[in-house]
Scaffold this motif. Sequence first.
Motif, PDB file in Angstrom:
ATOM      1  N   PHE A 170      -8.496 -14.592  -8.391  1.00  0.00           N
ATOM      2  CA  PHE A 170      -7.386 -14.054  -7.611  1.00  0.00           C
ATOM      3  C   PHE A 170      -7.903 -13.488  -6.301  1.00  0.00           C
ATOM      4  CE2 PHE A 170      -4.136 -10.960  -6.396  1.00  0.00           C
ATOM      5  CZ  PHE A 170      -2.994 -11.736  -6.543  1.00  0.00           C
ATOM      6  N   PRO A 171      -7.239 -13.761  -5.185  1.00  0.00           N
ATOM      7  CA  PRO A 171      -7.708 -13.263  -3.884  1.00  0.00           C
ATOM      8  C   PRO A 171      -7.564 -11.750  -3.770  1.00  0.00           C
ATOM      9  CG  PRO A 171      -5.569 -14.309  -3.651  1.00  0.00           C
ATOM     10  CD  PRO A 171      -6.025 -14.589  -5.051  1.00  0.00           C
ATOM     11  N   GLU A 172      -8.414 -11.158  -2.941  1.00  0.00           N
ATOM     12  CA  GLU A 172      -8.438  -9.707  -2.808  1.00  0.00           C
ATOM     13  C   GLU A 172      -7.773  -9.188  -1.542  1.00  0.00           C
ATOM     14  OE1 GLU A 172     -12.467  -8.465  -3.149  1.00  0.00           O
ATOM     15  OE2 GLU A 172     -12.654  -9.059  -5.254  1.00  0.00           O
ATOM     16  N   THR A 173      -7.623 -10.024  -0.515  1.00  0.00           N
ATOM     17  CA  THR A 173      -7.137  -9.548   0.769  1.00  0.00           C
ATOM     18  C   THR A 173      -5.713 -10.012   1.036  1.00  0.00           C
ATOM     19  OG1 THR A 173      -7.883 -11.490   2.015  1.00  0.00           O
ATOM     20  CG2 THR A 173      -9.488  -9.716   1.648  1.00  0.00           C
ATOM     21  N   TRP A 174      -5.056  -9.347   2.004  1.00  0.00           N
ATOM     22  CA  TRP A 174      -3.712  -9.749   2.418  1.00  0.00           C
ATOM     23  C   TRP A 174      -3.691 -11.211   2.856  1.00  0.00           C
ATOM     24  CZ3 TRP A 174      -0.829  -5.696   5.940  1.00  0.00           C
ATOM     25  CH2 TRP A 174      -0.470  -4.597   5.163  1.00  0.00           C
ATOM     26  N   GLU A 175      -4.643 -11.582   3.682  1.00  0.00           N
ATOM     27  CA  GLU A 175      -4.667 -12.944   4.223  1.00  0.00           C
ATOM     28  C   GLU A 175      -4.772 -13.980   3.111  1.00  0.00           C
ATOM     29  OE1 GLU A 175      -7.248 -15.627   7.448  1.00  0.00           O
ATOM     30  OE2 GLU A 175      -7.879 -13.583   6.936  1.00  0.00           O
ATOM     31  N   ASP A 176      -5.677 -13.737   2.182  1.00  0.00           N
ATOM     32  CA  ASP A 176      -5.887 -14.704   1.105  1.00  0.00           C
ATOM     33  C   ASP A 176      -4.752 -14.690   0.088  1.00  0.00           C
ATOM     34  OD1 ASP A 176      -8.224 -15.519   2.291  1.00  0.00           O
ATOM     35  OD2 ASP A 176      -9.504 -14.218   1.069  1.00  0.00           O
ATOM     36  N   PHE A 177      -4.126 -13.536  -0.104  1.00  0.00           N
ATOM     37  CA  PHE A 177      -2.970 -13.464  -0.994  1.00  0.00           C
ATOM     38  C   PHE A 177      -1.831 -14.323  -0.460  1.00  0.00           C
ATOM     39  CE2 PHE A 177       1.099 -11.275  -2.012  1.00  0.00           C
ATOM     40  CZ  PHE A 177       1.113 -11.487  -3.386  1.00  0.00           C
ATOM     41  N   PRO A 211       2.441  -0.831   2.638  1.00  0.00           N
ATOM     42  CA  PRO A 211       2.068   0.192   3.634  1.00  0.00           C
ATOM     43  C   PRO A 211       0.904   1.065   3.182  1.00  0.00           C
ATOM     44  CG  PRO A 211       4.457   0.057   3.437  1.00  0.00           C
ATOM     45  CD  PRO A 211       3.889  -0.785   2.340  1.00  0.00           C
ATOM     46  N   TRP A 212       0.925   1.488   1.922  1.00  0.00           N
ATOM     47  CA  TRP A 212      -0.168   2.337   1.450  1.00  0.00           C
ATOM     48  C   TRP A 212      -1.510   1.626   1.516  1.00  0.00           C
ATOM     49  CZ3 TRP A 212       3.230   4.005  -3.225  1.00  0.00           C
ATOM     50  CH2 TRP A 212       4.013   5.106  -2.856  1.00  0.00           C
ATOM     51  N   SER A 213      -1.516   0.324   1.215  1.00  0.00           N
ATOM     52  CA  SER A 213      -2.763  -0.429   1.288  1.00  0.00           C
ATOM     53  C   SER A 213      -3.203  -0.673   2.721  1.00  0.00           C
ATOM     54  CB  SER A 213      -2.614  -1.766   0.545  1.00  0.00           C
ATOM     55  OG  SER A 213      -2.456  -1.541  -0.847  1.00  0.00           O
ATOM     56  N   ASN A 214      -2.336  -0.351   3.671  1.00  0.00           N
ATOM     57  CA  ASN A 214      -2.684  -0.450   5.087  1.00  0.00           C
ATOM     58  C   ASN A 214      -2.953   0.922   5.699  1.00  0.00           C
ATOM     59  OD1 ASN A 214      -3.096  -2.114   7.387  1.00  0.00           O
ATOM     60  ND2 ASN A 214      -1.099  -1.535   8.196  1.00  0.00           N
ATOM     61  N   GLY A 215      -3.037   1.943   4.868  1.00  0.00           N
ATOM     62  CA  GLY A 215      -3.353   3.283   5.350  1.00  0.00           C
ATOM     63  C   GLY A 215      -2.166   4.108   5.789  1.00  0.00           C
ATOM     64  N   ALA A 295      -2.269 -13.782 -15.773  1.00  0.00           N
ATOM     65  CA  ALA A 295      -3.141 -12.607 -15.764  1.00  0.00           C
ATOM     66  C   ALA A 295      -2.542 -11.581 -14.815  1.00  0.00           C
ATOM     67  CB  ALA A 295      -4.556 -12.987 -15.322  1.00  0.00           C
ATOM     68  N   VAL A 296      -3.151 -10.401 -14.768  1.00  0.00           N
ATOM     69  CA  VAL A 296      -2.740  -9.362 -13.820  1.00  0.00           C
ATOM     70  C   VAL A 296      -3.918  -9.044 -12.919  1.00  0.00           C
ATOM     71  CG1 VAL A 296      -0.997  -8.371 -15.335  1.00  0.00           C
ATOM     72  CG2 VAL A 296      -3.334  -7.485 -15.404  1.00  0.00           C
ATOM     73  N   ALA A 297      -3.620  -8.614 -11.692  1.00  0.00           N
ATOM     74  CA  ALA A 297      -4.665  -8.306 -10.724  1.00  0.00           C
ATOM     75  C   ALA A 297      -4.254  -7.109  -9.889  1.00  0.00           C
ATOM     76  CB  ALA A 297      -4.927  -9.515  -9.819  1.00  0.00           C
ATOM     77  N   THR A 298      -5.248  -6.401  -9.348  1.00  0.00           N
ATOM     78  CA  THR A 298      -4.957  -5.289  -8.459  1.00  0.00           C
ATOM     79  C   THR A 298      -4.277  -5.796  -7.195  1.00  0.00           C
ATOM     80  OG1 THR A 298      -7.196  -5.473  -7.546  1.00  0.00           O
ATOM     81  CG2 THR A 298      -6.851  -3.855  -9.296  1.00  0.00           C
ATOM     82  N   VAL A 299      -3.529  -4.938  -6.549  1.00  0.00           N
ATOM     83  CA  VAL A 299      -2.743  -5.361  -5.391  1.00  0.00           C
ATOM     84  C   VAL A 299      -3.668  -5.807  -4.264  1.00  0.00           C
ATOM     85  CG1 VAL A 299      -0.873  -3.808  -6.037  1.00  0.00           C
ATOM     86  CG2 VAL A 299      -2.588  -3.047  -4.397  1.00  0.00           C
ATOM     87  N   LYS A 303      -6.668  -2.218   3.968  1.00  0.00           N
ATOM     88  CA  LYS A 303      -7.665  -1.159   4.071  1.00  0.00           C
ATOM     89  C   LYS A 303      -8.053  -0.622   2.692  1.00  0.00           C
ATOM     90  CE  LYS A 303      -6.052   0.265   8.641  1.00  0.00           C
ATOM     91  NZ  LYS A 303      -5.452   1.370   9.455  1.00  0.00           N
ATOM     92  N   SER A 304      -7.162  -0.805   1.732  1.00  0.00           N
ATOM     93  CA  SER A 304      -7.398  -0.359   0.362  1.00  0.00           C
ATOM     94  C   SER A 304      -6.557  -1.226  -0.559  1.00  0.00           C
ATOM     95  CB  SER A 304      -7.023   1.120   0.195  1.00  0.00           C
ATOM     96  OG  SER A 304      -5.625   1.299   0.405  1.00  0.00           O
ATOM     97  N   SER A 305      -6.679  -0.992  -1.844  1.00  0.00           N
ATOM     98  CA  SER A 305      -5.865  -1.705  -2.832  1.00  0.00           C
ATOM     99  C   SER A 305      -5.037  -0.672  -3.585  1.00  0.00           C
ATOM    100  CB  SER A 305      -6.752  -2.490  -3.802  1.00  0.00           C
ATOM    101  OG  SER A 305      -5.976  -3.146  -4.793  1.00  0.00           O
ATOM    102  N   THR A 306      -4.085  -0.094  -2.881  1.00  0.00           N
ATOM    103  CA  THR A 306      -3.348   1.067  -3.377  1.00  0.00           C
ATOM    104  C   THR A 306      -1.996   0.659  -3.946  1.00  0.00           C
ATOM    105  OG1 THR A 306      -4.397   2.409  -1.661  1.00  0.00           O
ATOM    106  CG2 THR A 306      -2.489   3.352  -2.786  1.00  0.00           C
TER     107      THR A 306
END
Length: 425
Positions: A170-177, A211-215, A295-299, A303-306
Amino acid sequence: MMIQVNVRKAAAVGVAAALLLTGCGRDGDASESGQAAGLSDGPAKGTLTVWAQAAEAEALPELLKEFEAANPDVEVEVTALPWDAAHNKYQTAIAGGSAPDIAHMGTTWMGDFAYAFDAAPKEIDTDAFFPGSVQSTEVDGEKYGVPWYVDTRMVYYRTDLAEKAGYKEFPETWEDFKALAKALQDKAGAEYGVGLPAGGADAFQSMLLFPWSNGAELMNEDNTEWTFDTPEMVEALEYYQSFFDEGLADENAATDAGAAEAAFVNGSTPMLFAGPSMIGQLEAVGGKEFAEKYAVATVPAKKSSTSFSGGGNLVVFKDTDNRDAAWKLVQWLTEQETQVKWNRATGDLPSAAEAWDAPELADDPKLAEFGTQLKDTNSPPAVASWTKVSAAADTELEQIVKAGKDPAEAMKALQATADSLGTGD
């Protein structure tokens, strides 16, 4: 699996459908009532009334048989309330002097009703609880409850279709998601890449993980000023809007009960954001064997995975005639061993971090991922005006998604509305 958590805000969010308290506004009673007297030795005695909502109300009587067996001179009566009527029920009961001894409280309601709660006694040790869940019980520096369970949201995704789209991880970043959402359409035959709320009640709260994951934050650090009109918030909403503009999410998706689960199971929308209760809902629709297909994955992170923090608290009303037994029951319900049993009965995630060492949680790959996500959560501030501000935010989000409103203009408008409402204190 011992979990240490870094939670960004003081308040956790339970049910966002609360109505703003009217007629019984917050006052100085909360701090004045904060005389946290101790508890007696020995078993609990007398009759206790408990009000709880939804699945918790249904499962609680069976669990309480063990407490009653250990405390033979106590009797516990449970009353079930629907979530959409509970806030008004509590408001009416408090005003009429007929509140129960103990209540299952949505965490966003703590600020509304703190004046009616008894301060938690010193015997209630919350050191082993997730910090964010403990902070959700605090109003003006005083603890007015105990965290009962925690909740957070993660990405559910179809692993079989993701692999068909060329993704084994599963991708980790906004772009890859976003790239995965498009690949699920182009290569795996999905109608939409991801299900996202397009408007309506609580839609803004549901998308706050972006928004939270963008700070971005909703208020300044001391919760005195709203902070919607910021570059971080606008950028997150532009990203969110792009999923609809590019046809990766459906702005007219069905919102009736079971619609999201059905779309996920049939593969037409193979990604969605949801809490742990979705696991059981997907099993009900797709059968036990369907668990192997997702499966499930973190958001996804910028800037973070909040993610969004939620849950429910247990409170004791200060007008109870049996304070001692009430707090002893709350104490028992939030003990590590009881929390593990509660998880087995309901699927609710324990608020006591040590309970996550139980095999039911530590050895379940999906639930273990929820434990990982709980390390980074955020939630709206515990201020009385949040319900009205949130409703205004829902309107602006719908304008962004369905009418193409510029997110920068939408956040300027929301900022003005929020400023006019203040904190509601």
